[in-house]
Every structure is written in structure tokens, then in C-alpha cells.
Write a protein that holds these residues in place. Structure first.
Motif, PDB file in Angstrom:
ATOM      1  N   GLU A 145       1.264 -12.408   2.117  1.00 31.93           N
ATOM      2  CA  GLU A 145       0.638 -11.104   2.315  1.00 31.93           C
ATOM      3  C   GLU A 145       1.512  -9.978   1.769  1.00 31.93           C
ATOM      4  OE1 GLU A 145      -1.470 -12.698   6.389  1.00 31.93           O
ATOM      5  OE2 GLU A 145      -0.436 -10.777   6.446  1.00 31.93           O
ATOM      6  N   LYS A 146       2.823 -10.151   1.868  1.00 35.40           N
ATOM      7  CA  LYS A 146       3.742  -9.133   1.346  1.00 35.40           C
ATOM      8  C   LYS A 146       3.584  -8.998  -0.165  1.00 35.40           C
ATOM      9  CE  LYS A 146       8.667  -7.920   1.057  1.00 35.40           C
ATOM     10  NZ  LYS A 146       8.528  -6.563   1.629  1.00 35.40           N
ATOM     11  N   VAL A 147       3.469 -10.114  -0.857  1.00 35.76           N
ATOM     12  CA  VAL A 147       3.273 -10.065  -2.315  1.00 35.76           C
ATOM     13  C   VAL A 147       1.933  -9.406  -2.637  1.00 35.76           C
ATOM     14  CG1 VAL A 147       2.971 -11.473  -4.387  1.00 35.76           C
ATOM     15  CG2 VAL A 147       4.757 -12.047  -2.747  1.00 35.76           C
ATOM     16  N   ILE A 148       0.889  -9.795  -1.892  1.00 33.60           N
ATOM     17  CA  ILE A 148      -0.452  -9.247  -2.150  1.00 33.60           C
ATOM     18  C   ILE A 148      -0.466  -7.734  -1.983  1.00 33.60           C
ATOM     19  CG2 ILE A 148      -2.817  -9.164  -1.268  1.00 33.60           C
ATOM     20  CD1 ILE A 148      -2.431 -12.163  -0.516  1.00 33.60           C
ATOM     21  N   THR A 149       0.095  -7.241  -0.894  1.00 31.19           N
ATOM     22  CA  THR A 149       0.021  -5.808  -0.609  1.00 31.19           C
ATOM     23  C   THR A 149       1.055  -5.004  -1.392  1.00 31.19           C
ATOM     24  OG1 THR A 149       1.426  -6.132   1.349  1.00 31.19           O
ATOM     25  CG2 THR A 149      -0.962  -6.138   1.675  1.00 31.19           C
ATOM     26  N   THR A 150       2.225  -5.585  -1.669  1.00 34.91           N
ATOM     27  CA  THR A 150       3.231  -4.856  -2.444  1.00 34.91           C
ATOM     28  C   THR A 150       2.727  -4.558  -3.845  1.00 34.91           C
ATOM     29  OG1 THR A 150       5.076  -5.835  -1.212  1.00 34.91           O
ATOM     30  CG2 THR A 150       5.573  -4.944  -3.390  1.00 34.91           C
ATOM     31  N   TYR A 151       2.077  -5.566  -4.453  1.00 35.44           N
ATOM     32  CA  TYR A 151       1.631  -5.401  -5.843  1.00 35.44           C
ATOM     33  C   TYR A 151       0.113  -5.254  -5.974  1.00 35.44           C
ATOM     34  CZ  TYR A 151       6.400  -6.917  -6.823  1.00 35.44           C
ATOM     35  OH  TYR A 151       7.764  -7.025  -6.880  1.00 35.44           O
ATOM     36  N   ASP A 152      -0.593  -5.275  -4.850  1.00 32.98           N
ATOM     37  CA  ASP A 152      -2.041  -5.093  -4.837  1.00 32.98           C
ATOM     38  C   ASP A 152      -2.724  -6.058  -5.802  1.00 32.98           C
ATOM     39  OD1 ASP A 152      -4.446  -2.407  -5.242  1.00 32.98           O
ATOM     40  OD2 ASP A 152      -4.282  -3.939  -3.702  1.00 32.98           O
ATOM     41  N   VAL A 153      -2.471  -7.356  -5.613  1.00 35.70           N
ATOM     42  CA  VAL A 153      -3.029  -8.375  -6.495  1.00 35.70           C
ATOM     43  C   VAL A 153      -4.185  -9.093  -5.800  1.00 35.70           C
ATOM     44  CG1 VAL A 153      -0.926  -8.736  -7.809  1.00 35.70           C
ATOM     45  CG2 VAL A 153      -1.296 -10.060  -5.712  1.00 35.70           C
ATOM     46  N   SER A 154      -5.030  -9.745  -6.598  1.00 36.39           N
ATOM     47  CA  SER A 154      -6.210 -10.412  -6.054  1.00 36.39           C
ATOM     48  C   SER A 154      -6.147 -11.926  -6.188  1.00 36.39           C
ATOM     49  CB  SER A 154      -7.479  -9.901  -6.760  1.00 36.39           C
ATOM     50  OG  SER A 154      -7.444 -10.207  -8.144  1.00 36.39           O
ATOM     51  N   ARG A 155      -5.053 -12.462  -6.734  1.00 33.87           N
ATOM     52  CA  ARG A 155      -4.903 -13.919  -6.791  1.00 33.87           C
ATOM     53  C   ARG A 155      -3.432 -14.292  -6.681  1.00 33.87           C
ATOM     54  NH1 ARG A 155      -7.101 -17.515 -11.813  1.00 33.87           N
ATOM     55  NH2 ARG A 155      -9.087 -16.618 -11.074  1.00 33.87           N
ATOM     56  N   LEU A 156      -3.159 -15.364  -5.932  1.00 34.86           N
ATOM     57  CA  LEU A 156      -1.839 -15.981  -5.882  1.00 34.86           C
ATOM     58  C   LEU A 156      -1.953 -17.389  -6.434  1.00 34.86           C
ATOM     59  CD1 LEU A 156      -0.485 -15.040  -2.320  1.00 34.86           C
ATOM     60  CD2 LEU A 156      -0.098 -13.839  -4.485  1.00 34.86           C
ATOM     61  N   ASP A 157      -0.922 -17.804  -7.159  1.00 36.65           N
ATOM     62  CA  ASP A 157      -0.879 -19.155  -7.718  1.00 36.65           C
ATOM     63  C   ASP A 157       0.207 -19.959  -7.009  1.00 36.65           C
ATOM     64  OD1 ASP A 157       0.586 -20.808 -10.392  1.00 36.65           O
ATOM     65  OD2 ASP A 157      -1.456 -21.234  -9.752  1.00 36.65           O
ATOM     66  N   MET A 158      -0.115 -21.238  -6.722  1.00 37.28           N
ATOM     67  CA  MET A 158       0.827 -22.157  -6.095  1.00 37.28           C
ATOM     68  C   MET A 158       1.169 -23.255  -7.098  1.00 37.28           C
ATOM     69  SD  MET A 158       0.950 -20.714  -3.145  1.00 37.28           S
ATOM     70  CE  MET A 158      -0.039 -19.312  -2.564  1.00 37.28           C
ATOM     71  N   ASP A 159       2.373 -23.190  -7.687  1.00 32.58           N
ATOM     72  CA  ASP A 159       2.807 -24.165  -8.683  1.00 32.58           C
ATOM     73  C   ASP A 159       3.531 -25.302  -7.956  1.00 32.58           C
ATOM     74  OD1 ASP A 159       4.443 -23.834 -11.921  1.00 32.58           O
ATOM     75  OD2 ASP A 159       4.063 -25.611 -10.714  1.00 32.58           O
TER      76      ASP A 159
END
Length: 587
Positions: A145-159
Motif C-alpha cells: 500500500e505504501k508503494v501504491i500511495t507514494t507513487y499513485d500507481v494502479s498495478r504492482l508486479d510480483m517477480d
């Protein structure tokens, strides 16, 4: 990615591997909602990976290459045991606007965006992939959630690769955290997609990669895209890399059909992602993706409606090191600079229509009742995009003796309904998953309510959900990775998968109270290596077999003075998943 490029990241991680205070906030508590929710990505997007550890500006290389969207690699913890995410695992590069924030803003002003990626080979190998490193699900969710809200992104990738493919506890934590994030996003009106990046064979995912997705399904975590790394096969075979991409993605399409039986072929293809490695990959010249391969892959992706097209990595898209394999900075083949970027860039398009969409949630999400009792919960709906639509609500998965009703059975998105669940006096004790689904036209969303029936309850010998047609495990309990699957099955539409690994037998169990001093027959259909079916407790009996197809196993059971037994199915260490179906106890 499974690449030599991780050496630099490993050295940086080792140089800064100091104990760090991890995120201790629960899901939703670690980040404030941004003023505006992120714009969803296009339905078809070209987003090559960007090596975030080499000092380049993502905005500058995005403009130079024409790749408006980038997958930012990679985020991990700085040391094993930490719950704090950093770019490249370096404590000097926190998740903050000071790191890449200005670049991302510039890219958005040009009509692009980014996809932050967690994990990668170095993290997966060194146990600094956040779900492997951190044992607290809420802290993992807070990091996402920190990554999503810090950069206001709409997708996260899990490598996810290397050791992370066999870390069953990490797999389960990751998917549980993803589910928490998705619930948080729905409650806050956010659009958040999740992609998994996984290694592949030329015919689709290996079972280890498929197990990651099975676990996501069992945890209710939505996976929007599965990116196949169509390189680094390491199989010693001759390769036509463009053709191998086609066979690998076709295999994935069929595997996804088994995991998501309700989806159309077009919907399944939209879940497929392709990641190429231009030029000579880590294995060597036998696995070389040439400029001649680029157009066939592009045309294949367009023709099938594939969702995401990518390659590793943007900094390699030049011909500066002929004959060199696996370089961070060049492809190792003769090519124009940005050849692959320019070939793939037109793939982005299709847009995301202004769909009238909604969400469904149940609160509370679980309850315990005695046989003959009942409980209630509230079904909450919300508008997540567009305008409010009429949502038809249904409840399914209730076993014999359990009723689940909704009042009203139809609401306008944003409204609520009352879920009433009752258990008859003869209901067998156990834990049951009831699925509440909302439908508006072709759109459907669902949430799970978990009912536990306490007390002795149940009829004599009443093994529950032995055919697994409820679509959920309850009242069975399994070791990590155990799940109800839609393929393979012996009868009906579902079967049980017991996930045996090098560290567990994958045992799945159900407790029963049978008549004392009575002879019974336990039987079931089993598939896989060393599949054990048996009971323990007030009776001890088992049988086993190894079969690549379904084989019936039967064993006589005689209870003692109490009749309390545990029925089990399991495999054996490192022998692979065992499947069971149509299991019964009869007198």
C-alpha cells in the motif's frame, strides 16, 4: 528476472544488509489515501523493464526509447527478516517521492506510467523478497500500500522465481497480503491490478509456478496478468524463440482456463503477459531473440489480445556488445538502438473504457454458530468506476444443512444487503466457505463469508464435502498450498490438491465422529506419486498408491471406544502434488 544483472543488486544489498525496523502497520494503516486515485493502465500495454539500480533516469530513457510505460525493477528488503521495502534493497533508496517521484510525474505528463515490481532473482535467491523476508501479512500488505500511495500507481508486479517458487509460506503470505490490499483498494475506490512474473517452459508454467496461482485462487487474491519470462529456458534444446513464445503462452492460456473456468478465451488471453529478452540471454547463443523474432511476437500478441508485452530490459536495447550474453547494458546482437522498443511500442492501446464497475464485501467476514443456530452479516457494495448499476446478489457453497439468504437479493451499487446464514441441528461441525457474488450484466465480483459450525453435531460417519463440489476446502484443513482445484478431477467440477513439497507431505484432514466399535470403509479416488489415504485417532488404517491417472483406493476402518477419527490425504516429500476426489466413509 532470472539474470546475471542481479549481481550488482546483490552486492548493494550485502553492503547495506543491516537490521532495519520493519513496517508494523496493518493493512491500510501504513499509507494515507492519495488525493486522486491512479489512472488504470491501458487494456493492452507495452511496459519494458527498467533497471532501477544503475543510476539512469526512467523519464529520460522513456522519452529516448518511445516506451511510455515502464516496469520498474526491483523492490526488495535490505536484509533477510526485514519488512521494509527499498528500491534494489538499498536503504539509501527508500519508497519515497525523493526516489523516482519526479521522473514518474514527468512520464505521466507525457501520457505514460510505471509498474513497480517486487522481487526478482537476487531477492528470491537471498530471501529478501518481501513476502519471504517478512512473516507478518499485515506488514507486507502495508508495504504494498505504501508503494501504491507514494507513487499513485494502479498495478504492482510480483517477480517470483528461484527459491520463492518453493517457499510455500512466503507464497501464502504474499497472496494473503494481496487480498488485503485489494480489499483496501475496493474500500477506498482505487483500481489496483496485480501481475505475477514467472519463469516458464516452452509449453507453459511448470507446476511450481502454477502452484503460486493456485494459492492465489484459494486465498481469493485476484491476479490480473501472468507474465511469462520467455527466455532462460536452460533446457539444452534448440530454440526458435518466437515460436517458443507462442507455445508457452498457449500453454499458459490453457492452464488459466483450468484455474478460472468461468472466463472466456478472450478474457484468459487478456491475462497473459509476454516478457522477452532481446538478444543473447543468460543461457547463451542457443537462446537468442533476434530482430527477426520481434515482429512475429508482436503480431501474435495483437492477434490473441494479450494484455501486457514487455522485455528485459530497456537498457539492453542496443547492439553495443556483439556476442556478449546476459549483459545489463546491451543485447549482444547487431541491432539499431531502441529497435525492440520501437517495434513493440505500438502495442499500447485499447484503452480502459469508462466501465460502470462495482465491488462486493462482507462484514464481518466470518462467524461461529452451534448446530441449530444462525448468524447475520452485511453485504456492502460500492461504485468503483462510472455510474451505479443494479447488482444481483447470490450466495453459494453452503453445504448440506446450511442455508444462506440475502435480503434484498438485488441492490443498486453503493447499497447493502443482509446475509443470514443458518445451520440445522444435524449440520456436521466444520468450517465452510460461502461465496457471495454480485452480478451486473457481464461484470461479476465476489466475497467470501466463512462459517464455522461448532459442537459435536453431524450424523454418524458424515464425511462432508468429499466430492469438493462446494468449490472450497471447508471443513477440510490442509497444509500450505492445499486447495480445491478444477483440474484434474475424477467426477464433477472440483477435486482436492494436497501440495507435497520437500518440507511437507501436503496433508489435508477432516475430523469425524463415527459410531464406536464399528467397521467402516474409507474410499476415494487418488492421482499422483505416493498418495496416502487413511484415518488416525480412534482407528488407524491407510492405503497408498502411485498413479499418473485416477486410481481408487479403499481401506477397512474399525473404530474403538470413542469413534473420533481424522480422515487424511497426503503425498510424500518432494514427490509432487497429490489429487483426491469422491472420498467417502461408509458403514
Amino acid at each position: 528476472m532470472r539474470r546475471s544483472r542481479t549481481v550488482g543488486a546483490v552486492l548493494c544489498a550485502l553492503a547495506t544488509a543491516v537490521a532495519s525496523a520493519g513496517l508494523v502497520l496493518g493493512s491500510g494503516a501504513g499509507a494515507q489515501a492519495a488525493a486522486t486515485a491512479a489512472t488504470p493502465l491501458p487494456a493492452h500495454v507495452f511496459a519494458p523493464y527498467f533497471e532501477a539500480y544503475n543510476g539512469d533516469s526512467p523519464a529520460a530513457l522513456s522519452a529516448a526509447s518511445g516506451a511510455k510505460y515502464l516496469t520498474m525493477a526491483l523492490i526488495q528488503t535490505e536484509a533477510r527478516g526485514s519488512c521494509t521495502p527499498y528500491w534494489n534493497g538499498e536503504s539509501s533508496q527508500p519508497i519515497a517521492q525523493s526516489q523516482f517521484g519526479a521522473d514518474f510525474t514527468t512520464m505521466r505528463s507525457r501520457g505514460g506510467d510505471v509498474i513497480p515490481s517486487f522481487g526478482g532473482y537476487a531477492a528470491d535467491n537471498g530471501a529478501t523478497e518481501i513476502a519471504d523476508s517478512c512473516t507478518n501479512v499485515d506488514s507486507i500488505a502495508a508495504a504494498y500500500e505504501k508503494v501504491i500511495t507514494t507513487y499513485d500507481v494502479s498495478r504492482l508486479d510480483m517477480d517470483i522465481e528461484d527459491n520463492s517458487l518453493t517457499n510455500s509460506a512466503g507464497i501464502d503470505r504474499r497472496n494473503k497480503a494481496i487480498k488485503k490490499v485489494q480489499d483496501w483498494a475496493a474500500a477506498n475506490g482505487r483500481s489496483v491490478q496485480i501481475s505475477y512474473t514467472l519463469p516458464t517452459t516452452t509449453s507453459g508454467l511448470a507446476d511450481s509456478g502454477l502452484a503460486v496461482l493456485r494459492n492465489a485462487v484459494s486465498n481469493g487474491a485476484k491476479v490480473d496478468v501472468v507474465n511469462l519470462m520467455t527466455f532462460d529456458y536452460y533446457d539444452g534444446a534448440a530454440h526458435n524463440m518466437a515460436m517458443d513464445t507462442q507455445t508457452a503462452t498457449s500453454g499458459l492460456h490453457d492452464q488459466l482456463a483450468g484455474l478460472y473456468p468461468g472466463r472466456t478465451s478472450a478474457q484468459l488471453w487478456s491475462m497473459v503477459g509476454i516478457i522477452e529478452m532481446p538478444g543473447i540471454d543468460d543461457y547463451g547463443p542457443a537462446e537468442t531473440f533476434t530482430t527477426v523474432d520481434a515482429a512475429p511476437v508482436y503480431n501474435w500478441a495483437v492477434s490473441k489480445g494479450i494484455g501486457t508485452l514487455s522485455f528485459w530490459a530497456l537498457q539492453r536495447d542496443n547492439g553495443g556488445c556483439p556476442g556478449t550474453g546476459g549483459s545489463d547494458t546491451c543485447s549482444g546482437i547487431a541491432q539499431d538502438t531502441w529497435y525492440f522498443s520501437h517495434t513493440f511500442a505500438p502495442f499500447t492501446g485499447g484503452g480502459t473504457p469508462a466501465t460502470d464497475d462495482f465491488s462486493v464485501a462482507v462484514a464481518p467476514g466470518s462467524a461461529t454458530v452451534a448446530p441449530g443456530g444462525s448468524t447475520t452479516a452485511t453485504v456492502n457494495t460500492a461504485v468503483t468506476s462510472g455510474s451505479a448499476r443494479t447488482v444481483a446478489l447470490t450466495a453459494s457453497g453452503a453445504p448440506a444443512g446450511v442455508t444462506a439468504t440475502l435480503s434484498p437479493a438485488s441492490v443498486t451499487a453503493g447499497g447493502t444487503s443482509k446475509l443470514t446464514v443458518g445451520a440445522s441441528a444435524s449440520t456436521a461441525p466444520g468450517t465452510y466457505a460461502i461465496t457471495v457474488k454480485g452480478a451486473a450484466g457481464t461484470l461479476t465480483h465476489s466475497a467470501t463469508f466463512t462459517l464455522t459450525v461448532s459442537g459435536p453435531g453431524g450424523g454418524t460417519g458424515a464425511l462432508v464435502n468429499g466430492d469438493f463440489e462446494s468449490g472450497s476446502l471447508g471443513p477440510w484443513s490442509c497444509e500450505s498450498g492445499g486447495a480445491v482445484v478444477s483440474t484434474p478431477v475424477h467426477g464433477g467440477s472440483h477435486a482436492l490438491a494436497a501440495a507435497a513439497t520437500s518440507s511437507q507431505t501436503g496433508e489435508c484432514t477432516q475430523k469425524l465422529t463415527l459410531s464406536p466399535n464399528t467397521r467402516y470403509t474409507l474410499s476415494g479416488w487418488v492421482q499422483g506419486n505416493y498418495g496416502y489415504l487413511g484415518v488416525r485417532g480412534d482407528a488407524t488404517a491407510s492405503t497408498w498408491g502411485s498413479s499418473s491417472g485416477w486410481a481408487k483406493e479403499t481401506v477397512a476402518v474399525t473404530t474403538g471406544s470413542t469413534g473420533s477419527v481424522t480422515v487424511y490425504l497426503h503425498g510424500w516429500y518432494a514427490q509432487g502434488t497429490v489429487y483426491g476426489d469422491d472420498i467417502s466413509v461408509t458403514s
